[in-house]
Design a protein around this motif. Structure first.
Motif, PDB file in Angstrom:
ATOM      1  N   VAL A  80       0.841  -1.194   0.000  1.00 23.22           N
ATOM      2  CA  VAL A  80       0.000   0.000   0.000  1.00 23.22           C
ATOM      3  C   VAL A  80       0.878   1.247   0.000  1.00 23.22           C
ATOM      4  N   GLN A  81       0.590   2.147  -0.931  1.00 25.74           N
ATOM      5  CA  GLN A  81       1.247   3.453  -0.949  1.00 25.74           C
ATOM      6  C   GLN A  81       0.183   4.454  -0.506  1.00 25.74           C
ATOM      7  N   GLU A  82       0.281   4.896   0.728  1.00 23.54           N
ATOM      8  CA  GLU A  82      -0.795   5.732   1.298  1.00 23.54           C
ATOM      9  C   GLU A  82      -0.964   7.042   0.542  1.00 23.54           C
ATOM     10  N   THR A  83       0.173   7.713   0.262  1.00 25.42           N
ATOM     11  CA  THR A  83       0.077   8.952  -0.520  1.00 25.42           C
ATOM     12  C   THR A  83       0.938   8.791  -1.761  1.00 25.42           C
ATOM     13  N   GLN A  84       0.445   9.314  -2.890  1.00 23.37           N
ATOM     14  CA  GLN A  84       1.143   9.101  -4.155  1.00 23.37           C
ATOM     15  C   GLN A  84       2.284  10.121  -4.305  1.00 23.37           C
ATOM     16  N   ASP A  85       3.417   9.750  -3.721  1.00 23.10           N
ATOM     17  CA  ASP A  85       4.567  10.651  -3.711  1.00 23.10           C
ATOM     18  C   ASP A  85       5.567  10.341  -4.815  1.00 23.10           C
ATOM     19  N   HIS A  89       8.855   6.499  -4.899  1.00 22.34           N
ATOM     20  CA  HIS A  89       8.241   6.212  -3.600  1.00 22.34           C
ATOM     21  C   HIS A  89       7.390   4.943  -3.667  1.00 22.34           C
ATOM     22  N   ALA A  90       6.670   4.774  -4.787  1.00 23.87           N
ATOM     23  CA  ALA A  90       5.827   3.587  -4.962  1.00 23.87           C
ATOM     24  C   ALA A  90       6.685   2.317  -4.949  1.00 23.87           C
ATOM     25  N   VAL A  91       7.838   2.359  -5.630  1.00 26.93           N
ATOM     26  CA  VAL A  91       8.703   1.172  -5.661  1.00 26.93           C
ATOM     27  C   VAL A  91       9.313   0.927  -4.278  1.00 26.93           C
ATOM     28  N   THR A 108       6.788  -2.552 -13.815  1.00 30.64           N
ATOM     29  CA  THR A 108       5.869  -2.182 -14.902  1.00 30.64           C
ATOM     30  C   THR A 108       4.728  -1.355 -14.307  1.00 30.64           C
ATOM     31  N   TYR A 109       3.817  -0.925 -15.185  1.00 30.90           N
ATOM     32  CA  TYR A 109       2.666  -0.128 -14.758  1.00 30.90           C
ATOM     33  C   TYR A 109       1.361  -0.921 -14.933  1.00 30.90           C
ATOM     34  N   GLY A 110       0.429  -0.645 -14.062  1.00 25.54           N
ATOM     35  CA  GLY A 110      -0.882  -1.298 -14.169  1.00 25.54           C
ATOM     36  C   GLY A 110      -1.746  -0.750 -15.288  1.00 25.54           C
ATOM     37  N   ASP A 111      -1.372   0.420 -15.808  1.00 21.34           N
ATOM     38  CA  ASP A 111      -2.236   1.056 -16.819  1.00 21.34           C
ATOM     39  C   ASP A 111      -1.595   1.060 -18.210  1.00 21.34           C
ATOM     40  N   VAL A 112      -0.706   0.079 -18.449  1.00 21.15           N
ATOM     41  CA  VAL A 112      -0.089  -0.063 -19.782  1.00 21.15           C
ATOM     42  C   VAL A 112      -0.478  -1.455 -20.310  1.00 21.15           C
ATOM     43  N   VAL A 161      15.112  12.543 -18.020  1.00 19.18           N
ATOM     44  CA  VAL A 161      14.590  13.801 -17.504  1.00 19.18           C
ATOM     45  C   VAL A 161      13.091  13.882 -17.820  1.00 19.18           C
ATOM     46  N   GLU A 162      12.334  14.279 -16.830  1.00 19.49           N
ATOM     47  CA  GLU A 162      10.884  14.398 -17.030  1.00 19.49           C
ATOM     48  C   GLU A 162      10.580  15.625 -17.885  1.00 19.49           C
ATOM     49  N   GLU A 163       9.512  15.561 -18.633  1.00 20.39           N
ATOM     50  CA  GLU A 163       9.103  16.671 -19.510  1.00 20.39           C
ATOM     51  C   GLU A 163       9.130  18.008 -18.763  1.00 20.39           C
ATOM     52  N   THR A 176      11.906   8.075 -25.646  1.00 21.00           N
ATOM     53  CA  THR A 176      11.204   8.299 -24.379  1.00 21.00           C
ATOM     54  C   THR A 176      11.317   7.094 -23.451  1.00 21.00           C
ATOM     55  N   ASN A 177      11.080   7.369 -22.183  1.00 21.98           N
ATOM     56  CA  ASN A 177      11.078   6.317 -21.165  1.00 21.98           C
ATOM     57  C   ASN A 177       9.689   5.677 -21.120  1.00 21.98           C
ATOM     58  N   ALA A 178       9.640   4.366 -21.370  1.00 25.15           N
ATOM     59  CA  ALA A 178       8.356   3.660 -21.324  1.00 25.15           C
ATOM     60  C   ALA A 178       7.903   3.439 -19.886  1.00 25.15           C
ATOM     61  N   GLY A 179       8.820   3.550 -18.947  1.00 22.05           N
ATOM     62  CA  GLY A 179       8.467   3.343 -17.543  1.00 22.05           C
ATOM     63  C   GLY A 179       8.518   1.877 -17.137  1.00 22.05           C
ATOM     64  N   ILE A 180       9.172   1.062 -17.966  1.00 20.05           N
ATOM     65  CA  ILE A 180       9.262  -0.380 -17.711  1.00 20.05           C
ATOM     66  C   ILE A 180      10.745  -0.721 -17.644  1.00 20.05           C
ATOM     67  N   TYR A 181      11.145  -1.397 -16.571  1.00 22.80           N
ATOM     68  CA  TYR A 181      12.586  -1.580 -16.323  1.00 22.80           C
ATOM     69  C   TYR A 181      12.864  -2.965 -15.755  1.00 22.80           C
ATOM     70  N   VAL A 182      14.149  -3.360 -15.857  1.00 19.32           N
ATOM     71  CA  VAL A 182      14.672  -4.468 -15.044  1.00 19.32           C
ATOM     72  C   VAL A 182      15.822  -3.893 -14.237  1.00 19.32           C
ATOM     73  N   LEU A 206      11.348   7.427  -9.778  1.00 17.69           N
ATOM     74  CA  LEU A 206      12.079   6.188 -10.043  1.00 17.69           C
ATOM     75  C   LEU A 206      13.151   6.439 -11.113  1.00 17.69           C
ATOM     76  N   THR A 207      12.853   7.362 -12.007  1.00 16.62           N
ATOM     77  CA  THR A 207      13.795   7.646 -13.104  1.00 16.62           C
ATOM     78  C   THR A 207      15.134   8.152 -12.591  1.00 16.62           C
ATOM     79  N   ASP A 208      15.148   8.690 -11.385  1.00 17.01           N
ATOM     80  CA  ASP A 208      16.421   9.182 -10.852  1.00 17.01           C
ATOM     81  C   ASP A 208      17.371   8.034 -10.499  1.00 17.01           C
TER      82      ASP A 208
HETATM   83  C1  UD1 Z   1       6.372   8.132 -15.744  1.00 19.90           C
HETATM   84  C2  UD1 Z   1       7.887   8.332 -15.822  1.00 19.90           C
HETATM   85  C3  UD1 Z   1       8.216   8.881 -17.206  1.00 19.90           C
HETATM   86  C4  UD1 Z   1       7.726   7.935 -18.273  1.00 19.90           C
HETATM   87  C5  UD1 Z   1       6.252   7.660 -18.098  1.00 19.90           C
HETATM   88  C6  UD1 Z   1       5.839   6.566 -19.033  1.00 19.90           C
HETATM   89  C7  UD1 Z   1       8.648   8.885 -13.576  1.00 19.90           C
HETATM   90  C8  UD1 Z   1       9.062   9.963 -12.675  1.00 19.90           C
HETATM   91  N1  UD1 Z   1       8.302   9.255 -14.802  1.00 19.90           N
HETATM   92  O1  UD1 Z   1       5.791   9.417 -15.869  1.00 19.90           O
HETATM   93  O2  UD1 Z   1       9.627   9.035 -17.326  1.00 19.90           O
HETATM   94  O3  UD1 Z   1       7.972   8.469 -19.548  1.00 19.90           O
HETATM   95  O4  UD1 Z   1       5.968   7.235 -16.748  1.00 19.90           O
HETATM   96  O5  UD1 Z   1       4.464   6.352 -18.967  1.00 19.90           O
HETATM   97  O6  UD1 Z   1       8.649   7.741 -13.208  1.00 19.90           O
HETATM   98  N2  UD1 Z   1       2.237   5.572  -9.658  1.00 19.90           N
HETATM   99  C9  UD1 Z   1       2.124   5.083  -8.383  1.00 19.90           C
HETATM  100  N3  UD1 Z   1       2.401   5.908  -7.330  1.00 19.90           N
HETATM  101  C10 UD1 Z   1       2.826   7.169  -7.497  1.00 19.90           C
HETATM  102  C11 UD1 Z   1       2.944   7.663  -8.811  1.00 19.90           C
HETATM  103  C12 UD1 Z   1       2.653   6.840  -9.864  1.00 19.90           C
HETATM  104  O7  UD1 Z   1       1.746   3.945  -8.181  1.00 19.90           O
HETATM  105  O8  UD1 Z   1       3.079   7.835  -6.484  1.00 19.90           O
HETATM  106  C13 UD1 Z   1       1.915   4.706 -10.777  1.00 19.90           C
HETATM  107  C14 UD1 Z   1       0.710   5.202 -11.543  1.00 19.90           C
HETATM  108  O9  UD1 Z   1      -0.475   4.563 -11.086  1.00 19.90           O
HETATM  109  C15 UD1 Z   1       1.017   4.806 -12.973  1.00 19.90           C
HETATM  110  C16 UD1 Z   1       2.534   4.798 -13.022  1.00 19.90           C
HETATM  111  O10 UD1 Z   1       2.993   4.729 -11.695  1.00 19.90           O
HETATM  112  O11 UD1 Z   1       0.577   3.510 -13.269  1.00 19.90           O
HETATM  113  C17 UD1 Z   1       3.098   6.014 -13.738  1.00 19.90           C
HETATM  114  O12 UD1 Z   1       2.734   7.171 -13.036  1.00 19.90           O
HETATM  115  P1  UD1 Z   1       2.475   8.536 -13.762  1.00 19.90           P
HETATM  116  O13 UD1 Z   1       2.159   9.549 -12.745  1.00 19.90           O
HETATM  117  O14 UD1 Z   1       1.498   8.342 -14.860  1.00 19.90           O
HETATM  118  O15 UD1 Z   1       3.921   8.825 -14.365  1.00 19.90           O
HETATM  119  P2  UD1 Z   1       4.260   9.792 -15.542  1.00 19.90           P
HETATM  120  O16 UD1 Z   1       4.259  11.167 -15.038  1.00 19.90           O
HETATM  121  O17 UD1 Z   1       3.445   9.471 -16.712  1.00 19.90           O
END
Ligand code: UD1
Ligand code: CA
Length: 498
Positions: A80-85, A89-91, A108-112, A161-163, A176-182, A206-208
């Motif tokens: 559980v991640q209480e606040t989305q920081d 922070h989520a990892v 990975t992400y739940g919304d991809v 670097v974030e946009e 671009t960063n897909a947000g999926i890593y090993v 996480l990108t840092d």
């Molecule tokens: C993130 C990446 C960005 C990448 C993009 C790809 C970072 C800082 N940036 O950006 O480099 O190009 O994804 O889609 O990682 N989530 C949590 N807790 C949080 C924040 C996010 O669980 O506190 C989850 C969201 O539910 C989502 C995923 O992580 O599934 C991505 O979060 P989102 O806020 O959409 O990241 P982006 O700003 O799109």
């Protein structure tokens, strides 16, 4: 490359974000895409790298997400991640559940939802072949707006670097960063410990970890995914619709290559859990949903929706709606039939126009061809149910069953008041309202007898003429009302045909 070769210590699926742009009281992750919630698609890919631990990070609307996980994937761990920081922070929250773990960790992400298990396996294999400490999935996009950009010095990755933190030169980068890593677990732990919220959003990114790994001499590689759909996330309903169309296109295309004729792929929707045999024909406006299966040679549509329906070989289903039903080989359904849960239609049986069925077993070659409600019924082989028959199954308190034997004939416009048993080879006269059982071979007549009155019309017209020619009379109480036939009813015998 098998699942086992690419087995990883853990997959972390980030799913705590708020999904504000969906404007929904349902968690974004539970919105369906071609029949499966977004989260189910994500878990499908995650399972493809045979993780020893699968952790989903939940937060926003987490009760909903947890309930869904308990149902579809009870082995999944949740953090559980209480606040989305932020993603970092989520990892961190997930790593609390994965204490002491070593080896490769996939994030990975739940919304991809379009990311496939194959792609994740390739990512893991690239990571291992190149002995990377971390590998980041990238994508080259014509319009990279909104994504993190991959920073390189020559070929070497130096960071992400974030946009919102990028300068103009960095914004021009299309990788671009897909947000999926090993990650190697130890590196991930170390990198997470060093994150700081020193960015535009004051979050832990996480990108840092990428920048950290590079500056501490770890090998960071990229895996470029060319199918940009696979790295695309869903943020709002327009994206959901566009992706649904793309996934459907791929599913429909796949079935065509398997030998299914699709007259109009653009108006044909086939969900992920459907199976179809070769030589099936799908007419425009067909929607196949849930765990529907269609056997060879069946013809479906136009304008038909089948949800969790089993259709037999060579059956025809035309302009109809059916849920949780079984349609036998060579059977015919429609046009305009409504098959509700528990309907089974035997081989070569028929459910025709304007017929509604529910919890009804209709035997082989039996026919319910027109304008009928058939609820809680068992109908034997070869029986014919006449037009307009109603199986009255509800007595205002409970539902009851009507059982009709085989080769019976139910005359048109009959009401069968359940509970009722009608024997084999029996006959029910048209227009009957049956409240009692009918034995084998019996004729049941349950309606008023017909009587014909000779000369009645002529007499009636004569009286009307007389009335017109004489001046109006004061009304008298006439016991022999003119509407009542004056002639005695002729003897009416029940015709043997009844
Ligand atoms: C993130 C990446 C960005 C990448 C993009 C790809 C970072 C800082 N940036 O950006 O480099 O190009 O994804 O889609 O990682 N989530 C949590 N807790 C949080 C924040 C996010 O669980 O506190 C989850 C969201 O539910 C989502 C995923 O992580 O599934 C991505 O979060 P989102 O806020 O959409 O990241 P982006 O700003 O799109
Ligand atoms: Ca996003």
């Amino acid at each position: 490359m098998g699942e086992r070769d690419s087995s990883v210590a853990a997959v972390i699926v980030l799913a705590a974000g708020s999904g504000t742009r969906m404007k929904s009281c349902t968690s974004k992750l539970l919105h369906p895409l071609c029949g499966k919630p977004l989260l189910s698609w994500a878990l499908g890919a995650a399972e493809g790298v045979a993780p020893q631990n699968l952790v989903v990070v939940i937060g926003h609307l987490r009760e909903q997400v947890e309930a869904h996980l308990n149902e579809i994937a009870p082995h999944v761990l949740t953090a559980v991640q209480e606040t989305q920081d932020g993603t970092g922070h989520a990892v961190r929250c997930a790593m609390e559940v994965l204490e002491g773990i070593t080896g490769d960790i996939v994030v990975t992400y739940g919304d991809v939802p379009m990311l496939t298990a194959d792609t994740l396996r390739r990512l893991v294999n690239t990571h291992r072949q190149r002995s990377n400490a971390m590998t980041i999935m990238t994508s080259i996009l014509d319009n990279p707006t909104g994504y993190g950009r991959i920073l390189r010095a020559g070929d070497e990755i130096t960071g992400v670097v974030e946009e919102r933190d990028a300068d103009d030169a960095q914004k021009a980068i299309k990788e671009t960063n897909a947000g999926i890593y090993v990650f190697d677990a130890d590196l991930l732990r170390e990198g997470l410990a060093h994150l700081s919220p020193d960015n535009d959003q004051h979050q832990l990114y996480l990108t840092d970890v990428v920048g950290y790994a590079c500056s501490h001499g770890h090998r960071v590689g990229a895996y470029l995914e060319k199918d940009h759909w696979q790295t695309e996330g869903i943020n709002d309903r327009t994206q959901l619709a566009a992706m649904s169309k793309e996934v459907n296109h791929r599913i429909v295309h796949g079935w065509m290559l398997e030998g299914v004729t699709v007259i109009d792929p653009a108006t044909t929707w086939i969900e992920a859990g459907v199976s179809i045999e070769p030589d099936v024909v799908l007419w425009p406006g067909t929607i196949l949903a849930g765990a529907t299966s269609i056997a060879a040679g069946a013809v479906i549509g136009p304008d038909t929706r089948l949800t969790d329906v089993e259709v037999g070989r060579g059956a025809h289903v035309v302009r109809s709606e059916a849920t949780l039903a079984v349609i036998g080989d060579e059977a015919n359904v429609g046009p305009y039939s409504y098959l509700r849960p528990g309907t089974t239609l035997g081989e070569s049986g028929k459910i025709g126009a304007y017929v509604e069925t529910k919890n009804a077993q209709i035997g082989p070659t039996a026919k319910v061809p027109h304008l009928t409600y058939c609820g809680d019924a068992v109908i034997g082989a070869g029986t014919n149910v006449g037009a307009g028959t109603i199986f009255a199954n509800y007595d205002s308190k409970a539902k009851h069953v009507t059982t009709v034997g085989s080769n019976a004939f139910i005359g048109s416009h009959s009401v069968l008041v359940a509970p009722l048993t009608i024997g084999d080879d029996s006959f029910v006269a048209a227009g009957s309202a049956l409240t009692g059982d009918v034995g084998e071979g019996e004729l049941a007549v349950a309606r008023g007898r017909q009587r014909n009155i000779p000369g009645w019309v002529q007499a009636f017209r004569q009286r009307a003429r007389n009335k017109k020619s004489s001046p109006p009379q004061p009304t008298v109480n006439n016991p022999s009302d003119e509407q009542t036939p004056s002639a005695a009813p002729s003897s009416t015998t029940a015709s043997p045909k009844e």
